[in-house]
Design a protein around this motif. Structure first.
Motif, mmCIF file in Angstrom:
data_model
loop_
_atom_site.group_PDB
_atom_site.id
_atom_site.type_symbol
_atom_site.label_atom_id
_atom_site.label_comp_id
_atom_site.label_asym_id
_atom_site.label_seq_id
_atom_site.Cartn_x
_atom_site.Cartn_y
_atom_site.Cartn_z
ATOM 1 N N LEU A 101 11.954 -11.858 -27.998
ATOM 2 C CA LEU A 101 10.498 -11.933 -27.973
ATOM 3 C C LEU A 101 10.034 -12.341 -29.360
ATOM 4 N N PRO A 102 8.774 -12.681 -29.531
ATOM 5 C CA PRO A 102 8.293 -13.047 -30.859
ATOM 6 C C PRO A 102 8.576 -11.956 -31.877
ATOM 7 N N ARG A 103 8.944 -12.385 -33.072
ATOM 8 C CA ARG A 103 9.228 -11.442 -34.145
ATOM 9 C C ARG A 103 7.925 -11.031 -34.809
ATOM 10 N N GLY A 104 7.994 -9.935 -35.546
ATOM 11 C CA GLY A 104 6.817 -9.475 -36.256
ATOM 12 C C GLY A 104 6.823 -7.979 -36.400
ATOM 13 N N THR A 105 5.665 -7.383 -36.382
ATOM 14 C CA THR A 105 5.554 -5.951 -36.630
ATOM 15 C C THR A 105 4.570 -5.299 -35.677
ATOM 16 N N LEU A 150 16.436 -8.198 -26.728
ATOM 17 C CA LEU A 150 16.986 -9.529 -26.979
ATOM 18 C C LEU A 150 18.244 -9.677 -26.140
ATOM 19 N N THR A 151 18.650 -10.911 -25.948
ATOM 20 C CA THR A 151 19.869 -11.237 -25.224
ATOM 21 C C THR A 151 20.689 -12.172 -26.088
ATOM 22 N N ILE A 155 20.954 -3.768 -31.454
ATOM 23 C CA ILE A 155 19.862 -2.789 -31.442
ATOM 24 C C ILE A 155 19.123 -2.836 -32.768
ATOM 25 N N SER A 156 19.874 -2.875 -33.851
ATOM 26 C CA SER A 156 19.266 -2.975 -35.177
ATOM 27 C C SER A 156 18.397 -4.222 -35.288
ATOM 28 N N ALA A 157 18.838 -5.309 -34.700
ATOM 29 C CA ALA A 157 18.055 -6.550 -34.735
ATOM 30 C C ALA A 157 16.725 -6.389 -34.010
ATOM 31 N N VAL A 158 16.748 -5.732 -32.848
ATOM 32 C CA VAL A 158 15.493 -5.518 -32.116
ATOM 33 C C VAL A 158 14.559 -4.632 -32.937
ATOM 34 N N GLY A 217 14.530 -4.075 -36.249
ATOM 35 C CA GLY A 217 14.101 -4.702 -37.495
ATOM 36 C C GLY A 217 13.243 -5.938 -37.337
ATOM 37 N N GLU A 218 13.332 -6.573 -36.176
ATOM 38 C CA GLU A 218 12.609 -7.823 -35.968
ATOM 39 C C GLU A 218 11.423 -7.699 -35.013
ATOM 40 N N GLN A 219 11.442 -6.677 -34.127
ATOM 41 C CA GLN A 219 10.440 -6.624 -33.071
ATOM 42 C C GLN A 219 9.728 -5.288 -32.925
#
Length: 144
Positions: free
Chosen positions: A5-9, A23-24, A71-74, A76-78
């Motif tokens: 999905l779009p990244r951000g905060t 994410l996939t 999981i960390s990527a989701v 930290g990014e989303q």
């Protein structure tokens, strides 16, 4: 293929129980090789076909922490996204991830404390609809 999905905060003042992000990603041989380099974990169950065939897995598997890294990527990014600080993470590995598997990683808010900026989230990764990893994360969410 990596799909997100779009990244951000999502700031603490926007947080709600039930918000989820995912994410996939297809885990490739190159991912496994790079993770072995970065982590210095060169266990042959991850890198050597002949060795891995003789194990209980009957073939090579990805590092568990490579899968957990999604999981960390989701987080930290989303969700919450940029500016998040990890406070803790539990993980239970349920099944192996193999080279070529498409992993779906999802985090979902289960509780949060706006004053302390703490957010608890259920986390899981799955392959073909079967959970391969479950856990819970506690993070410090960013504020404005």
């Amino acid at each position: 293929m990596t799909e997100t999905l779009p990244r951000g905060t999502i700031y603490i003042d926007e947080m709600e129980v039930g918000i989820a992000r995912s994410l996939t990603k297809v885990i490739t041989d190159e991912d496994i090789q790079m993770f072995a380099q970065v982590s210095t974990d060169h266990n042959p169950v991850h890198l050597d076909d002949d060795y891995a065939k003789g194990t209980m897995f009957k073939g090579r598997i990805a590092h568990g922490m490579l899968t957990a890294g999604l999981i960390s990527a989701v987080i930290g990014e989303q969700l919450p996204g940029y500016g998040t600080v990890y406070m803790g993470q539990t993980l239970k590995f349920l099944a192996p991830v193999r080279p070529g598997d498409e992993v779906y990683a999802e985090v979902k808010v289960t509780d949060f404390d706006p004053e302390k900026r703490r957010v608890k989230m259920d986390c899981h990764c799955s392959v073909d609809g079967k959970k391969v990893l479950i856990g819970e994360a506690t993070v410090l969410a960013p504020s404005r």
